[in-house]
Design a protein around this motif. Structure first.
Motif, mmCIF file in Angstrom:
data_model
loop_
_atom_site.group_PDB
_atom_site.id
_atom_site.type_symbol
_atom_site.label_atom_id
_atom_site.label_comp_id
_atom_site.label_asym_id
_atom_site.label_seq_id
_atom_site.Cartn_x
_atom_site.Cartn_y
_atom_site.Cartn_z
ATOM 1 N N GLN A 11 -6.536 4.784 -10.355
ATOM 2 C CA GLN A 11 -5.954 6.305 -10.161
ATOM 3 C C GLN A 11 -6.763 7.206 -9.226
ATOM 4 N N CYS A 12 -7.037 6.652 -8.033
ATOM 5 C CA CYS A 12 -7.753 7.360 -6.948
ATOM 6 C C CYS A 12 -6.637 7.267 -5.677
ATOM 7 N N LEU A 13 -6.235 8.563 -5.427
ATOM 8 C CA LEU A 13 -5.346 8.896 -4.324
ATOM 9 C C LEU A 13 -5.868 8.967 -2.965
ATOM 10 N N ILE A 51 -11.514 5.976 3.028
ATOM 11 C CA ILE A 51 -12.082 4.924 2.429
ATOM 12 C C ILE A 51 -13.440 4.423 3.161
ATOM 13 N N GLU A 52 -13.230 4.461 4.621
ATOM 14 C CA GLU A 52 -14.309 4.147 5.349
ATOM 15 C C GLU A 52 -15.259 5.251 5.492
ATOM 16 N N GLY A 53 -14.806 6.638 5.541
ATOM 17 C CA GLY A 53 -15.519 7.592 5.716
ATOM 18 C C GLY A 53 -16.696 7.781 4.448
ATOM 19 N N LEU A 54 -16.061 7.509 3.350
ATOM 20 C CA LEU A 54 -17.225 7.724 2.409
ATOM 21 C C LEU A 54 -17.964 6.730 1.983
ATOM 22 N N ALA A 76 0.938 -1.223 0.002
ATOM 23 C CA ALA A 76 -0.045 -0.113 0.004
ATOM 24 C C ALA A 76 0.973 1.272 0.227
ATOM 25 N N LYS A 77 1.890 1.258 0.807
ATOM 26 C CA LYS A 77 2.885 2.250 0.917
ATOM 27 C C LYS A 77 3.481 2.670 -0.473
ATOM 28 N N LYS A 78 3.911 1.690 -1.229
ATOM 29 C CA LYS A 78 4.314 1.766 -2.742
ATOM 30 C C LYS A 78 3.379 2.288 -3.439
ATOM 31 N N THR A 79 2.011 1.963 -3.782
ATOM 32 C CA THR A 79 0.876 2.425 -4.360
ATOM 33 C C THR A 79 0.840 3.737 -4.171
ATOM 34 N N GLY A 104 -7.479 -2.135 0.151
ATOM 35 C CA GLY A 104 -8.419 -1.150 -0.457
ATOM 36 C C GLY A 104 -7.675 -0.118 -1.086
ATOM 37 N N VAL A 105 -6.383 0.526 -0.525
ATOM 38 C CA VAL A 105 -5.720 1.268 -0.954
ATOM 39 C C VAL A 105 -5.130 1.165 -2.280
ATOM 40 N N ILE A 106 -4.518 -0.156 -2.185
ATOM 41 C CA ILE A 106 -4.005 -0.958 -3.629
ATOM 42 C C ILE A 106 -5.046 -0.848 -4.720
#
Length: 797
Positions: free
Chosen positions: A285-287, A294-297, A93-96, A277-279
């Protein structure tokens, strides 16, 4: 403005030379604030390894290594594997995130050697001349050198809502942003010395905290710790002092009672679910600048949309020009061309005009064309821009270009035609002449209308499907725009937004928050909304208990984005909007939002499922330990038994369930909802297992009785735990059914394979005892099913 003055400005403000930049870099006068999109590798390893429960498990593992055998220490290897999985996933996830952050990083324009170049923020040096335009954020502290109607909003730093008009010599604070006009400033403080450097670093940091999900899990772990300590002490005393069997056996059974109380995999799976989820979103193309977004939305029930750049594409096209009050079209075309040339950073509307009517002037230096003597940049609050010219024939004139319903008095004859055009979804600007100076507060009064400029907006092809998705998911969409309300309503109507046929002019909105909230609850489209009103509307919706998301790309959206529960910015939006938003859509596609919502719902729904599994184990472990202490009997299990059960009924299935698709709408009160199911399930499991254990103790006597009693109790607990898993895995799909059956098959293999029987010390003796264990498990399962269904019905009510 004279030719001589302009020449002096250019010469004086050429910026630093390459050699001056090199000298400053050598002295370390560089803007070296480390802006990170994620935790460092060291922090990731520490966060996953050095946890409270890993420490408890680690100590218990060392104890087992001393007393043996090794199969009773399997739980230690499971923890190592889980921790490694957590580190690997978060590193991915960090790399992404880091790669996406580079793509989405804003590059300020800096003037060096007389040329404007875009550079990374970290490459700015002390004394650099940084250019500013609408939407640009000041990335370092400085002093204004050039200003052309430069208005800067400092509300994110000072709380003062009104933009500040800046003139040469005025200070600029990092973190503020331009709302109108343009200019340039010299960097006077860079790096950590800048006013907002620490805030900027903290705001852009990837974090795993401050979400209802993680806060809820932390609260659960705190309760578990409180329960563990006295229970573990009682168990230790019971097994080591009161029992008359071998001390090594007592230690093993004590450890067996303590280990399952720890929901060690719950935190791991939450981190893994978020990281994956981040990955997944990164591939679209969503930063995600702040992980809880992610949880909030997913918890959002109202999404406020800015029309321009969200429902429509940024570009526009001029489709018509209507003359008013005897104006001639050739002359109006020249005026529009001159207005286009007077603004060095035209907005989307002016860009369309520039494309249709090529500019005849670029600046005040003139030539034989129109010469700009004064400029009034566009402002979202004003709804118009303007310029004053010396015309080629020697005449002077001042012009305004903006919203017709703002510049024209109520009842003007031209407004009827404008309403008709707006009803078609077209955008209309009024070109008007004024006799007042542009810096006169009443410049928009008594204007002489000359022409209507008709613009057509390009609808995003995916906007209708996205709005339909939100409607199906019970998320109310509110279109909030600075454009004419009728025009906005027509655009929203074309996209199928419910309620678009009744647009509301925000100038008629009440200022009282409760009254405003009443209007917002019933309306779907709002036009002529000022930036401050957008902020007030978000607050009004929040006052009614709504979780509000705000999307936007313009500088007029910044305040509302900051105050919304979730701010979503387009990648092509202004630097200020990207800085305050939690989610940046780098592909500028509004259609990406459903993916973010779906990802958040997947995380919340699945973590709720697996938390129920983990907490059920914790509850029955604590209960079993207490019953053992009160009944003064040996603990019914060895560590290897509970490691086997935890792996088959919780560990392996929880990993798959945590990453599975899940479209359930997110619900609040995570802790209450999880404990509502896991507490009764844990009690049923614990009571049934202990009851079977007592029956087995009565049934078996002589040598090997304890092993037979343990095996029967293990069979009962496994069957009940499988029933809990079968309930949690609903609704069934083919892979879920296969998962449950595979776990059952795994336990069956252990029971029928001689060397696995020996390894796990599991051997069923006779037929009556095992069938009694099955019967107890079946009865407990039926009670569990009844309780579960009752709770589900209550929840649905």
């Amino acid at each position: 403005m004279t030719d001589r003055t302009d020449t002096q400005v250019v010469a004086r403000n050429a910026g630093l030379t390459s050699s001056e930049v090199a000298e400053r870099v050598a002295r370390g006068e560089v803007n070296d604030v480390p802006v990170r999109s994620s935790r460092s590798t060291t922090e990731i390893v520490k966060a996953n390894v050095f946890t409270r429960f890993n420490a408890i498990i680690g100590v218990l593992f060392l104890v087992i290594l001393v007393v043996g055998p090794i199969q009773d220490g399997l739980f230690g290897f499971v923890i190592v594997a889980n921790t490694a999985i957590g580190i690997i996933q978060e590193m991915r996830a960090k790399k992404t995130l880091d790669s996406l952050a580079v793509i989405g990083e804003a590059k300020p324009a800096v003037r060096r050697d007389g040329t404007s170049v875009e550079i990374h923020t970290s490459a700015i040096v002390l004394g650099d001349l940084i250019e500013l335009g609408p939407g640009d954020k000041a990335v370092v502290d400085g002093e204004v050198v050039e200003a052309e109607g430069l208005e800067i909003d400092e509300s994110l730093l000072t709380g003062e809502a009104d933009p500040v008009l800046k003139k040469p010599g005025d200070p600029v604070m990092s973190g503020s942003f331009v709302v109108a006009g343009g200019g340039a400033f010299t960097a006077t403080k860079v790096g950590r010395g800048a006013y907002a450097a620490q805030l900027a670093e903290e705001a852009s940091r990837f974090t795993l905290v401050n979400s209802e999900l993680r806060n809820g899990i932390s609260q659960i772990l705190k309760y578990v710790t409180w329960m563990m300590v006295p229970t573990a002490i009682g168990l230790i005393i019971s097994q080591l002092v009161l029992q008359d069997h071998d001390w090594r056996e007592a230690v093993r059974r004590t450890v067996a009672g303590i280990v399952p109380m720890v929901p060690e995999g719950l935190v791991l799976l939450t981190s893994v679910a978020f990281a994956i989820g981040v990955i997944r979103l990164g591939r679209k193309q969503c930063l995600v600048q702040e992980l809880p977004a992610i949880e909030g939305l997913a918890r959002v029930d109202v999404v406020c949309l800015d029309k321009t750049g969200t429902l429509t594409e940024g570009g526009m096209d001029v489709t018509g020009l209507r003359m008013l009050d005897g104006a001639t079209e050739p002359y109006v075309r020249q005026v529009l061309g001159a207005l286009g040339g007077s603004d060095p950073r035209p907005n989307a509307s002016l860009q369309a005009i520039v494309a249709a009517y090529p500019a005849t002037v670029k600046d005040g230096t003139g030539g034989d064309g129109w010469r700009c003597t004064e400029a009034l940049p566009f402002s979202s609050a004003r709804k118009y821009s303007g310029a004053a010219f010396n015309e080629p024939d020697g005449d002077s004139s001042s012009w305004l270009l903006g919203a017709p319903d703002v510049l024209l008095p109520t009842g003007h004859a031209a407004l009827a035609d404008i309403d008709d055009l707006n009803n078609q979804g077209l955008r209309v600007l009024l070109l008007a002449r004024t006799d007042r100076r542009l810096d006169d507060p009443g410049v928009a009064s008594d204007v002489v209308p000359q022409a209507l400029v008709i613009l057509e907006q390009r609808l995003r092809p995916d906007a209708a499907d996205t709005l339909r998705y939100f409607e199906e998911q019970g998320v109310h969409a509110k279109v909030i725009s600075g454009d004419n309300a009728i025009s906005v309503g027509a655009v929203a109507g074309k996209l199928g937004l419910p309620g678009a046929e009744h647009p509301v002019d925000a100038r008629q909105l009440p200022t009282d928050r409760d009254a405003m909230a009443d209007v917002l609850e019933n309306g779907a489209v709002f036009g002529r909304v000022t930036p401050q009103q957008k902020r007030d509307m978000v607050a009004a919706l929040q006052s009614r208990g709504h979780n509000v998301a705000m999307t936007g790309d313009g500088v007029n959206d910044v305040l509302a984005l900051k105050d919304a529960d979730i701010g979503v910015s387009m990648g092509s939006g202004s630097e200020a909007t990207r800085a305050v938003a939690q989610i940046v859509l780098l592909n500028n596609s509004f259609a990406t939002l459903p993916s973010v919502v779906a990802e958040g719902r997947r995380v919340i729904g699945n973590i709720t499922r697996v938390a129920t599994l983990f907490l059920t184990k914790t509850v029955y472990s604590v209960l079993l330990a207490l019953l053992v202490v009160f009944w003064q009997v040996p603990y019914p299990f060895l560590p290897r038994h509970l490691t086997l059960l935890s792996t088959l009924t919780i560990g392996v299935p929880a990993f798959f369930l945590a990453l599975a698709p899940n479209k359930e709408r997110a619900k609040p009160h995570f802790v209450r909802r999880v404990m509502r199911y896991s507490a009764p399930a844990g009690v049923i499991c614990g009571v049934a297992t202990f009851g079977e254990y007592l029956l087995a103790r009565h049934h078996y006597t002589g040598d090997g009785a304890l092993d037979a009693e343990t095996s029967n109790a293990t069979l009962t607990l496994f069957l009940i735990s499988m029933w809990v898993l079968a309930i949690v895995a609903r609704p069934y799909t083919l892979w879920r059914v296969c998962l449950v059956l595979a776990m059952g098959a795994g336990f069956l293999i252990v029971l029928v394979t001689p060397w696995l029987q020996d390894f796990f010390a599991l051997k069923l003796v006779g037929t009556e005892g095992p069938w009694v264990a099955v019967g107890v498990a079946l009865a407990a399962g039926l009670v569990l099913e009844l309780v579960w269904r009752t709770l589900r019905v209550h929840d649905s009510d």
